[in-house]
Motif scaffolding. Structure first.
Motif, short mmCIF file in Angstrom:
data_model
loop_
_atom_site.label_atom_id
_atom_site.label_comp_id
_atom_site.label_asym_id
_atom_site.label_seq_id
_atom_site.Cartn_x
_atom_site.Cartn_y
_atom_site.Cartn_z
N PRO A 415 0.82 -1.22 0.00
CA PRO A 415 0.00 0.00 0.00
C PRO A 415 0.85 1.27 0.00
O PRO A 415 0.44 2.31 -0.51
CB PRO A 415 -0.81 -0.11 1.30
CG PRO A 415 -0.68 -1.50 1.76
CD PRO A 415 0.55 -2.07 1.15
N ALA A 416 2.06 1.16 0.59
CA ALA A 416 2.92 2.35 0.66
C ALA A 416 3.68 2.60 -0.65
O ALA A 416 4.36 3.62 -0.78
CB ALA A 416 3.92 2.21 1.81
N SER A 418 2.66 3.53 -3.39
CA SER A 418 2.21 4.74 -4.10
C SER A 418 3.03 5.95 -3.66
O SER A 418 3.20 6.90 -4.43
CB SER A 418 0.73 4.99 -3.84
OG SER A 418 0.50 5.17 -2.47
N LEU A 419 3.54 5.93 -2.41
CA LEU A 419 4.35 7.07 -1.95
C LEU A 419 5.68 7.12 -2.69
O LEU A 419 6.10 8.17 -3.17
CB LEU A 419 4.62 6.96 -0.44
CG LEU A 419 3.42 7.06 0.49
CD1 LEU A 419 3.89 7.01 1.93
CD2 LEU A 419 2.66 8.35 0.26
N ALA A 420 6.32 5.94 -2.78
CA ALA A 420 7.59 5.90 -3.51
C ALA A 420 7.36 6.25 -4.97
O ALA A 420 8.12 7.00 -5.59
CB ALA A 420 8.22 4.52 -3.39
N ALA A 422 4.97 8.08 -6.25
CA ALA A 422 4.65 9.50 -6.46
C ALA A 422 5.91 10.36 -6.48
O ALA A 422 6.01 11.33 -7.24
CB ALA A 422 3.71 9.99 -5.36
N ILE B 132 9.24 9.60 4.17
CA ILE B 132 8.67 8.80 3.06
C ILE B 132 9.53 7.57 2.82
O ILE B 132 9.03 6.48 2.59
CB ILE B 132 8.60 9.67 1.78
CG1 ILE B 132 7.63 10.82 2.00
CG2 ILE B 132 8.17 8.82 0.58
CD1 ILE B 132 7.59 11.80 0.84
N VAL B 135 8.58 4.91 5.29
CA VAL B 135 7.28 4.27 5.07
C VAL B 135 7.31 3.38 3.83
O VAL B 135 6.84 2.24 3.85
CB VAL B 135 6.17 5.35 4.89
CG1 VAL B 135 4.81 4.66 4.77
CG2 VAL B 135 6.18 6.31 6.04
N SER B 193 3.90 11.46 6.21
CA SER B 193 3.47 10.76 5.00
C SER B 193 2.62 9.53 5.32
O SER B 193 1.89 9.04 4.47
CB SER B 193 4.69 10.33 4.18
OG SER B 193 5.51 9.48 4.94
N PRO B 197 -0.97 10.63 3.47
CA PRO B 197 -0.37 10.26 2.19
C PRO B 197 -1.09 10.90 1.01
O PRO B 197 -0.50 11.10 -0.05
CB PRO B 197 -0.51 8.73 2.16
CG PRO B 197 -1.62 8.42 3.09
CD PRO B 197 -1.57 9.46 4.15
N LEU B 200 0.46 13.74 -0.77
CA LEU B 200 1.54 13.49 -1.73
C LEU B 200 0.97 12.98 -3.05
O LEU B 200 1.38 13.41 -4.13
CB LEU B 200 2.53 12.48 -1.16
CG LEU B 200 3.71 12.11 -2.06
CD1 LEU B 200 4.56 13.34 -2.39
CD2 LEU B 200 4.57 11.04 -1.41
N THR B 201 0.02 12.08 -2.95
CA THR B 201 -0.55 11.52 -4.17
C THR B 201 -2.00 11.16 -3.95
O THR B 201 -2.38 10.62 -2.91
CB THR B 201 0.23 10.24 -4.60
OG1 THR B 201 -0.52 9.60 -5.62
CG2 THR B 201 0.49 9.27 -3.48
N GLU B 203 -3.46 8.90 -5.31
CA GLU B 203 -3.62 7.44 -5.41
C GLU B 203 -3.26 6.73 -4.11
O GLU B 203 -3.15 5.50 -4.08
CB GLU B 203 -2.75 6.90 -6.54
CG GLU B 203 -3.20 7.36 -7.90
CD GLU B 203 -2.15 7.11 -8.97
OE1 GLU B 203 -1.23 6.31 -8.74
OE2 GLU B 203 -2.25 7.76 -10.03
N ALA B 204 -3.06 7.50 -3.06
CA ALA B 204 -2.62 6.88 -1.81
C ALA B 204 -3.67 5.92 -1.28
O ALA B 204 -4.87 6.16 -1.41
CB ALA B 204 -2.35 7.96 -0.77
N SER B 205 -3.17 4.87 -0.69
CA SER B 205 -4.07 3.87 -0.12
C SER B 205 -4.75 4.44 1.13
O SER B 205 -4.18 5.27 1.85
CB SER B 205 -3.23 2.64 0.24
OG SER B 205 -3.94 1.81 1.10
N LEU B 209 -0.46 2.89 6.70
CA LEU B 209 0.83 2.66 6.04
C LEU B 209 1.93 2.57 7.09
O LEU B 209 1.97 3.37 8.03
CB LEU B 209 1.14 3.82 5.09
CG LEU B 209 0.09 4.14 4.02
CD1 LEU B 209 0.55 5.31 3.17
CD2 LEU B 209 -0.17 2.93 3.16
#
Lengths: 485, 566
Positions: A415-416, A418-420, A422, B132, B135, B193, B197, B200-201, B203-205, B209
């Protein structure tokens, strides 16, 4: 000191250039030697002593080789040893001392901990005490792999009669320590530079070409390699990335290592020219290769040449039958992998290339994709190279496996992730990624671009250099990848 | 079968020489390119040199000669001396500073690019890159990750004794405390983050996290005897209701969320380790106060001073007052609850952080627990610095009177900080079981030995025996730093000092510039004016530190003034 550092660009380089063009020629070798030691010792002064030890052992071995030959030593220059004649025991010992000293230094600093870890792991596996070989956590002197190979080549060249031994130790120290190529190559073999130490020309043509090389190398490093390094670092450190992101990160690493290493080589060649030296070409459009055999004629040419001349051919090369040729290829590539670093990943990387080379030789020196049109051959070879880069870049074997699994979608997406993702999918990084691809497969390489310096090209070089310096100031210290080797 | 492809011919040394000696260039172009390049090279040092001369300053370039001129030739073989000189050259270049700030401004505004510390998020949000990385990164307890961090720490050479794995130090610390009947509650504060999240995006879940290794970390800490407060889970579930819990341009939490976490911790404390009633009932009052400033992430971007990209952010913090004194609730070193922490503890109480005073985590937690707390919080140094301070003899002697230690640290410290194991000091306090089990009456708490200092001003002459590593300006978490040193006291000029060893703290980095004390070296003889560190201005209590003296016996002193002796 790093070529792309503030202190080198703003202080060290102008000072050495000033000295080089202000002093009479007879002082230049000494000046360059001293300044090269300052350059090298800046990161850790005691390492200079190690380099001095290496240099002087090889220097005296060179003298011993002549002394035991019985040839006269009283002329202005020491004589060549006769080619094709056998060497006596004293000469063999002198060569042995040189090789042993260099390999011992390299082994201790680079491989001791790796060997100890491996021994301990085996010991643990068979129920012995876990730490039978203590780890020393030895710091690796920068560039030790490069200068030990260079220094060793001197004794071997003299032994073979390919080079004339030096009488003046300062000349010899200058060859080993010459700062443009000292830390990350190209690996200079003594016989190719011996004459240039004694006599070289300075002119605007050479200086301008050197400037162009340096400017383009700097731009490759700062504007392309470092941002691609950011993408690759994030992708390789991330957990559970999807296949597309993993491929993106892997390609970014392929661009990073090419632009980073070829940037260093370009800057080295450029600096060499500014000081009157012609160093060798180290990269020749490697990602244009249509086979792995071709790759090794285009990538890190100075290393593959060194390995060929001082290892592959002495092992018998391809003269001792087919199976022995494959064995020699695997041995050379395995050692070439280990030369890059002390870990099982480098061993696997070397064996992987050895295997591909053997396979291509089996196919009659043709690439695996030889039946396809050239673009597909190049693309296929690039993919094979990139799979090898996984082992080269990953920290451990398990991480390599994890990345390989991610590439084919076998790893669960986190799930994380997406952070990397982005952080590396910004327009800035995507634009630079596309630029890298365009330059790799669409732009002329530095050697060709600088061969004809028009006013437009000159302005472009200076603009790229100024931009690189400006961007350098927004980046943290980011040494060249090959410093660690 | 297609015809055999000719294999590319390998380039030789002779080819290279021939190619390099055949450049097509007109003489005027060659001259222009050469001189243009040289002009660009010397522009930076020349502008700096001339400006420094015009301003009447000694040119920075000559600093490299300071050590040899002072007779310290060996410094030229000291890589730290050379590195400090190199840093001073970089930092003091006005052209570089100006260009860096303005280029960063352009890159941030138009390209959405931050720097190695700051990631540009959506809608004006900024995030912290190491957070980030924690995570989104691989299992931080994995062999590869630990090995890579060990290598990075060694390469940085900031830590003398690197320990990238937090578990040995924390587990040993927890066990030591448990042996003294002190319960431990760990509070890893989630990174921004993890909490937001979506900033940042898109699309974040929506799932919580965290790093894949975190669950293993929690299990091992619980096995060692600690309770680990799940702030990450609580925070994520709350933010999904639409609330904003962290500051948009700062790494830290918003004050109202910090207060809620304090209340939740108090609830957890009551559940896990019911505390006896406090010796003195705490009566507090609150006052809301508005605060407004730019966040630390904006500062980390190093934009021009007059930047207009980010406006100051406003928060309303709740100050806690002790009604018995009518002053902000202060820390009490004799409290039975001790809080170790970092800037998350200090953010609304440390004036140095700029978000006001009296409204910090310790005050809110103290209010929720009904007692003031013993607080040791150092910005950026919860991993080792806060424990070091706690274990100093003067603090550790209070240990047996403690019942609970709450250890707050930023969660990404698990992947970025040095976790040095620090055993308890050798002199164990006498166990006083009755006091351990019940409230410790204040009058029965043995007081620490009086500090060695009995008179002010204390001036001594001594020789530096050991110096902690210097911080690297621009690469440390904070702009200020104390560096500790062990000094052999050879003469007491005024005041009284017992013993011949002093542990002293220099203000070694101020506003991201190394101070003059950074030039000191082991072996230097110095004249020092000292005061006990705990009596130094409050700003120094929470300041980031580098301390490798491993001395928990001597009372640390703050260096008010120093001068090198010939």
């Amino acid at each position: 000191m790093v070529f792309s550092s503030h202190i080198f660009l703003a202080y060290f380089l102008p000072l050495v250039l000033l000295l080089n063009y202000a002093l009479p020629f007879r002082w230049l070798t000494l000046m360059l030697t001293v300044m090269s030691y300052i350059f090298y010792g800046w990161a850790n002064p005691p390492w200079v002593l190690l380099m001095l030890i290496t240099s002087y052992v090889d220097y005296f071995c060179g003298l011993a080789l002549v002394k035991y030959s019985g040839l006269p030593m009283d002329g202005p220059d020491l004589p060549f040893l006769l080619k094709g004649t056998s060497r006596n025991l004293g000469q063999k010992v002198a060569l042995g001392v040189s090789i042993f000293t260099n390999l011992a230094i390299l082994s201790f600093f680079k491989y001791y901990d790796f060997a100890a870890e491996s021994v301990n792991a085996i010991a643990l596996g068979i129920g012995m005490p876990a730490e039978i070989a203590p780890l020393l956590h030895v710091a690796l002197p920068i560039g030790v792999s490069f200068y030990t190979f260079e220094s060793m080549s001197y004794a071997i060249d003299v032994y073979r009669g390919d080079a004339r031994p030096l009488r003046n130790p300062i000349d010899y120290q200058c060859f080993v320590a010459l700062f443009p190529h000292l830390i990350a190559g190209p690996i200079i073999r003594y016989h190719t530079i011996a004459e240039q130490i004694r006599s070289r020309a300075f002119n605007y043509e050479k200086f301008a070409r050197g400037t162009a090389f340096f400017c383009l190398g700097m731009a490759k490093k700062i504007l392309l390699a470092n941002p691609m390094g950011h993408v690759a670092d994030r992708a390789f450190a991330a957990s559970g990335l999807g296949p597309l992101d993993t491929w993106y990160g892997l390609f970014a690493y392929a661009f990073q290592i090419y632009f980073d290493f070829s940037a260093y080589s370009d800057m080295a060649v450029g600096l060499g020219l500014m000081f009157g030296f012609c160093l060798m070409k180290n990269f020749d459009d490697p990602y244009h290769s249509a086979s792995i055999t071709e790759l090794w004629r285009r990538w890190h040419i100075s290393l593959s040449t060194w390995l060929r001349d001082y290892l592959y051919i002495p092992l018998g090369g391809n003269r001792l039958g087919e199976s022995r040729t494959y064995l020699n290829l695997m041995t050379v590539m395995l050692l070439g992998g280990l030369w890059h670093g002390a870990s099982w990943n480098f061993v696997i990387w070397g064996l992987y290339h050895g295997l591909l080379l053997s396979l291509e030789r089996r196919l009659g020196m043709r690439g695996i994709f030889d039946r396809f049109p050239k673009p597909i051959r190049v693309a296929g070879t690039f993919l094979l190279i990139c799979v090898g880069w996984v082992f080269f870049r990953a920290e451990t074997l398990s991480q390599s496996v994890q990345v390989l699994r991610s590439l084919i979608g076998l790893e669960l997406t986190s799930p994380a992730a997406s952070l990397a993702s982005a952080g590396i999918h910004t327009p800035y990084y995507l634009f630079l990624f596309a630029t890298c691809a365009l330059i790799v497969w669409g732009a002329p390489q530095t050697w060709n671009f600088t061969q004809r310096l028009t006013p437009v090209r000159a302005v472009l070089c200076l603009t790229l250099f100024a931009s690189s310096v400006v961007f350098l100031w927004t980046q943290t210290v980011n040494p060249f990848l090959y410093f660690q080797f | 079968m297609p015809p055999e492809t000719p294999v590319h011919r390998k380039h030789t040394e002779e080819d290279s020489q021939a190619e390099l000696n055949s450049t097509e260039v007109r003489p005027a172009v060659a001259r222009g390119l050469s001189w243009g390049f040289l002009a660009l090279l010397i522009l930076v040092p020349l502008s700096q040199f001339l400006l420094e001369i015009a301003q009447g300053h000694r040119p920075t370039i000559f600093r490299v000669f300071e050590a040899p001129l002072a007779g310290r030739w060996t410094d030229l073989a000291d890589r730290k001396y050379l590195a400090a000189y190199e840093t001073s050259l970089e930092k003091s270049s006005p052209l570089r500073t100006w260009v860096q700030a303005n280029l960063q401004s352009v890159m941030t505004r138009w390209l959405g690019v931050g720097n190695h510390k700051v990631v540009i998020g959506q809608h004006g949000w900024l995030l912290y890159q190491p957070g980030i990385d924690y995570v989104a990164g691989a299992d931080f307890l994995g062999r590869g990750a630990l090995g890579a961090r060990m290598k990075a720490m060694k390469d940085r050479e900031v830590e003398r004794d690197p320990h990238p794995d937090p578990r040995p130090a924390l587990a040993a610390f927890i066990r030591d405390l448990r042996a003294h009947h002190v319960a431990v509650l760990l509070l890893p504060v989630p990174d921004k983050s993890m909490v937001h999240p979506e900033k940042l995006t898109a699309e974040a879940s929506r799932a919580a996290l965290n790093n894949p290794g975190y669950a293993r970390f929690v299990a091992e800490m619980e096995q060692a005897g600690a309770v680990v407060f799940d702030a990450a889970g609580l925070t994520r579930s709350t933010v999904l209701t639409g609330r904003t819990l962290y500051l948009a341009q700062d790494t830290h939490w918003r004050p109202e969320w910090m207060g809620e976490i304090a209340t939740a911790i108090a609830g957890a404390v009551q559940r896990h380790f019911p505390l006896p009633p406090p010796t003195r009932p705490l009566v507090t009052s609150v006052r809301a106060e508005s605060r407004r400033r730019l966040g630390d992430l904006v500062e980390m971007l190093a934009l021009p001073v007059d930047q207009s990209l980010y406006a100051p952010e406003e928060v309303v913090a709740t100050q806690i007052f002790d009604q018995s004194t009518n002053r902000p609730l202060a820390a009490d070193p004799d409290s039975d609850v001790v809080l170790l922490g970092d800037s998350f503890t200090n953010i609304y109480s440390d004036p140095g952080l700029g978000w006001g005073e009296g409204a910090g985590f310790a005050a809110h937690l103290g209010r929720a627990l009904g007692r003031p707390l013993h607080v040791i919080a150092q910005n950026g140094a919860a991993s080792t610095g806060a424990r070091q301070e706690f274990l100093r003899t003067e603090q550790a002697r209070r240990l047996y009177a403690k019942k609970l230690l709450i250890y707050e640290f930023t969660i990404h410290d698990l992947t970025t900080a040095n976790w040095r194991p620090l055993p308890l000091p050798p002199q164990q306090p006498k166990p006083v079981p009755a006091q351990v089990e019940t409230a410790a009456p204040k009058q029965t708490v043995p007081q620490p030995t009086p500090p060695a200092l009995v008179a002010v001003p204390l001036r001594v002459i001594g020789q530096i025996e050991l110096l902690s590593p210097l911080p690297v300006p621009g690469r440390s978490a904070y702009r200020d730093c104390l560096a500790f040193a062990r000094v052999k006291v050879t003469k007491v000029i005024s005041g009284e000092y017992k013993g011949d060893v002093a542990i002293v703290a220099f203000h070694v980095m101020k506003d991201n510039q190394l101070t003059d004390s950074a030039a000191l070296r082991p072996g230097d003889t110095v004249r020092l004016e000292l005061q006990p560190l705990r009596k130094a201005p409050e700003i120094y209590q929470s300041m980031q530190r580098t301390d490798t003296t491993d001395d928990f016996e001597h009372v640390p002193h703050f260096v008010i003034h120093f001068a090198k002796e010939p």
